[in-house]
Motif scaffolding. Structure first.
Motif, PDB file in Angstrom:
ATOM      1  N   THR A 176      35.249  29.522  39.988  1.00 43.35           N
ATOM      2  CA  THR A 176      36.102  29.868  41.127  1.00 43.35           C
ATOM      3  C   THR A 176      36.702  31.264  41.000  1.00 43.35           C
ATOM      4  O   THR A 176      37.118  31.848  41.999  1.00 43.35           O
ATOM      5  N   GLY A 177      36.798  31.769  39.779  1.00 40.85           N
ATOM      6  CA  GLY A 177      37.398  33.081  39.553  1.00 40.85           C
ATOM      7  C   GLY A 177      38.908  33.099  39.664  1.00 40.85           C
ATOM      8  O   GLY A 177      39.521  34.170  39.627  1.00 40.85           O
ATOM      9  N   LYS A 178      39.533  31.934  39.753  1.00 39.40           N
ATOM     10  CA  LYS A 178      40.983  31.872  39.972  1.00 39.40           C
ATOM     11  C   LYS A 178      41.798  32.326  38.768  1.00 39.40           C
ATOM     12  O   LYS A 178      42.960  32.690  38.908  1.00 39.40           O
ATOM     13  N   LYS A 179      41.193  32.285  37.586  1.00 34.43           N
ATOM     14  CA  LYS A 179      41.942  32.626  36.376  1.00 34.43           C
ATOM     15  C   LYS A 179      41.684  34.061  35.914  1.00 34.43           C
ATOM     16  O   LYS A 179      42.209  34.483  34.881  1.00 34.43           O
ATOM     17  N   LYS A 180      40.903  34.817  36.649  1.00 34.32           N
ATOM     18  CA  LYS A 180      40.567  36.175  36.238  1.00 34.32           C
ATOM     19  C   LYS A 180      41.784  37.104  36.322  1.00 34.32           C
ATOM     20  O   LYS A 180      42.609  36.964  37.225  1.00 34.32           O
ATOM     21  N   ASN A 181      41.839  38.058  35.420  1.00 32.63           N
ATOM     22  CA  ASN A 181      42.946  39.015  35.405  1.00 32.63           C
ATOM     23  C   ASN A 181      42.863  40.011  36.549  1.00 32.63           C
ATOM     24  O   ASN A 181      43.870  40.527  37.015  1.00 32.63           O
ATOM     25  N   PHE A 182      41.646  40.328  36.985  1.00 30.15           N
ATOM     26  CA  PHE A 182      41.459  41.227  38.124  1.00 30.15           C
ATOM     27  C   PHE A 182      40.228  40.781  38.885  1.00 30.15           C
ATOM     28  O   PHE A 182      39.441  39.982  38.394  1.00 30.15           O
ATOM     29  N   ASN A 183      40.059  41.297  40.100  1.00 25.79           N
ATOM     30  CA  ASN A 183      39.038  40.746  41.010  1.00 25.79           C
ATOM     31  C   ASN A 183      39.193  39.230  41.095  1.00 25.79           C
ATOM     32  O   ASN A 183      38.204  38.482  41.068  1.00 25.79           O
ATOM     33  N   ASN A 184      40.437  38.800  41.197  1.00 24.92           N
ATOM     34  CA  ASN A 184      40.740  37.368  41.236  1.00 24.92           C
ATOM     35  C   ASN A 184      40.028  36.701  42.409  1.00 24.92           C
ATOM     36  O   ASN A 184      40.107  37.161  43.547  1.00 24.92           O
ATOM     37  N   GLY A 185      39.310  35.626  42.102  1.00 22.53           N
ATOM     38  CA  GLY A 185      38.577  34.897  43.136  1.00 22.53           C
ATOM     39  C   GLY A 185      37.258  35.515  43.524  1.00 22.53           C
ATOM     40  O   GLY A 185      36.541  34.969  44.373  1.00 22.53           O
ATOM     41  N   LYS A 186      36.914  36.642  42.903  1.00 20.37           N
ATOM     42  CA  LYS A 186      35.651  37.318  43.204  1.00 20.37           C
ATOM     43  C   LYS A 186      34.666  37.132  42.046  1.00 20.37           C
ATOM     44  O   LYS A 186      35.053  37.110  40.883  1.00 20.37           O
ATOM     45  N   HIS A 187      33.394  37.046  42.395  1.00 18.37           N
ATOM     46  CA  HIS A 187      32.323  36.940  41.406  1.00 18.37           C
ATOM     47  C   HIS A 187      31.666  38.312  41.318  1.00 18.37           C
ATOM     48  O   HIS A 187      31.054  38.782  42.279  1.00 18.37           O
ATOM     49  N   VAL A 188      31.794  38.963  40.164  1.00 23.05           N
ATOM     50  CA  VAL A 188      31.458  40.378  40.018  1.00 23.05           C
ATOM     51  C   VAL A 188      30.156  40.552  39.245  1.00 23.05           C
ATOM     52  O   VAL A 188      29.939  39.909  38.208  1.00 23.05           O
ATOM     53  N   ALA A 189      29.301  41.465  39.731  1.00 21.87           N
ATOM     54  CA  ALA A 189      28.030  41.761  39.062  1.00 21.87           C
ATOM     55  C   ALA A 189      27.626  43.204  39.346  1.00 21.87           C
ATOM     56  O   ALA A 189      28.281  43.908  40.127  1.00 21.87           O
TER      57      ALA A 189
END
Length: 442
Positions: A256-269
């Motif tokens: 879900t990306g909810k716990k990411k420090n940045f780009n929260n909620g985003k899936h990055v590639a």
């Protein structure tokens, strides 16, 4: 007053695009599915009028005649940041003009720019929207960076390509010419994991916690890891390659990306490569974003995500922890790619971890008898000429079907002991004898 060139005037044919290439030009193409198929498949047709054209590629997927057929090697040279199976086949067939550009993939375009000026960038994109913007679609590993610096930009625009977000958009005013095409997006089939893959995948999955941010490489083992993570919660994605396995985790609500420090909620590639279902998923999907690989794959950026986990594969590991992931001896197989980028970045992360995976053995043909025999992939020393993709200074955990060897912070003696424990049982005594013979341990 300068003449304004309309979008309509920018459309040209493949033959017109080929006419713009001259001897000595340096061409850069898009990575993987972002390479311009129509132009490249016709490139050999101008071989009689050009010499020493350098085509710089990365994981080429199209079996284009200009490099598959060795008769064109005086006209076209191929430099590549990452070999594909097609390149290995072309070399075997006698093309001696193919060579590797050693690199950490996030710095590929940046460092190449110090050595060679790009005359022509050729890639793929979506059709222009009503505002005149197009999306580079499948890759921003280096494409947008090179595009801005090239003397000439030619893009194959295609209605079938997914429109992706992040830093993928450019205006048609920044493109010199466009060739409209209608082929299907190149599919990269998923490798079905086998029993060994799932064993390794389970070892790694047991070390991954809810809320961790993951990076997965390419192949059966990473696919097995993804399949083994279905019971996790709120995983994040900050990766180089976006794969079908990662898409499955997102669709299942696991990532879900909810716990990411940045780009929260985003899936990055940096780039996407996989199945038709994957391309349908990323099309017009604001939760999936691709940024310049120089940023996305930077260890300093990766480290900003707490609990970052990097999972990659290698071909051979020596008893001190050196990982040869790009060559079998001096024979190039692939490249370092983003392995060091992501492994180092993950270990810089708070609570981060890096896994390097491989089978304990492989089958090779005995040069004397001609028969196939099983050999260990954990070895006293790497094959002569092997490229060290991940140094022993940067290795964290090594995983085979026999377990995990934790190497971070360990001595050489401890590394020998731990790596032998995850080698195939029938090679363990021999590895210990060899380690003593060559003086790694006493």
């Amino acid at each position: 007053m300068a003449k304004v060139i309309s979008t309509k005037d920018k459309y040209i044919t493949v033959d017109e695009a080929l006419s713009l290439i001259k001897s000595g030009d340096v061409i850069v193409t898009g990575l993987g599915g972002a390479e311009p198929k129509e132009i490249l498949n016709n490139l050999h047709k101008i071989a009689d009028r050009v010499r020493d054209v350098t085509v710089t590629t990365c994981l080429p997927l199209e079996p284009a005649e200009y490099f598959m057929n060795p008769e064109y090697q005086n006209s076209f040279k191929m430099d590549s940041w990452f070999y594909s199976g097609l390149m290995r086949k072309a070399i075997k067939n006698g093309n001696k003009s193919i060579t590797l550009i050693p690199n950490h993939l996030h710095e590929s375009a940046y460092k190449r720019g110090f050595h060679k000026k790009t005359n022509i960038y050729m890639g793929t994109a979506t059709l222009p929207d009503k505002h005149g913007y197009i999306s580079l679609s499948l890759s921003n590993m280096y494409e947008k960076r090179v595009l801005k610096e090239a003397d000439l930009v030619i893009l194959e625009v295609n209605k079938n390509f997914p429109r992706t977000f992040g830093d993928m958009e450019i205006h048609v005013s920044d493109v010199d010419y466009m060739v409209e095409t209608d082929y299907e997006v190149p599919v990269y089939p998923d490798l079905e994991p086998n029993e060994k893959d799932f064993t390794i995948g389970k070892y790694i999955a047991d070390r991954i916690n809810d809320g961790d941010c993951i990076q997965l490489g390419i192949g059966g083992i990473p696919n097995a890891v993804a399949a083994s993570l279905m019971d996790k919660k709120d995983l994040g994605v900050h990766t180089e390659m976006f794969s079908t396995g990662m898409m499955n985790l997102i669709k299942a609500g696991v990532a879900t990306g909810k716990k990411k420090n940045f780009n929260n909620g985003k899936h990055v590639a940096c780039f996407a490569l996989g199945t038709k279902e994957l391309y349908d998923f990323i099309d017009d999907n604001p939760s999936f974003v691709m940024f310049d690989g120089y940023w996305t794959n930077s260890p300093a950026v990766i480290a900003q995500n707490d609990n970052q986990v990097s999972i990659n594969t290698t071909l051979e590991v020596d008893l001190t922890g050196q990982c040869a992931s790009e060559s079998l001896g001096s024979s190039i197989f692939s490249a370092t790619g983003g392995q060091t980028d992501t492994a180092v970045g993950a270990q810089m992360s708070k609570n981060g971890r890096s896994f390097i995976t491989l089978y304990s053995t492989t089958m090779v043909r005995n040069k004397v008898t001609g028969e196939k025999e099983e050999i260990s992939k954990i070895v006293p020393f790497l094959k002569p000429g092997a490229g060290v993709s991940l140094s022993r200074n940067d290795v964290d955990m090594v995983v085979t079907e026999y377990g995990i060897a934790e190497l971070k912070g360990t001595s050489i003696t401890e590394r020998v002991e731990r790596l032998i424990k995850i080698a195939h049982p029938k090679f363990r005594e021999e590895l210990l004898r060899e380690a003593k013979k060559i003086g790694i341990i006493y």
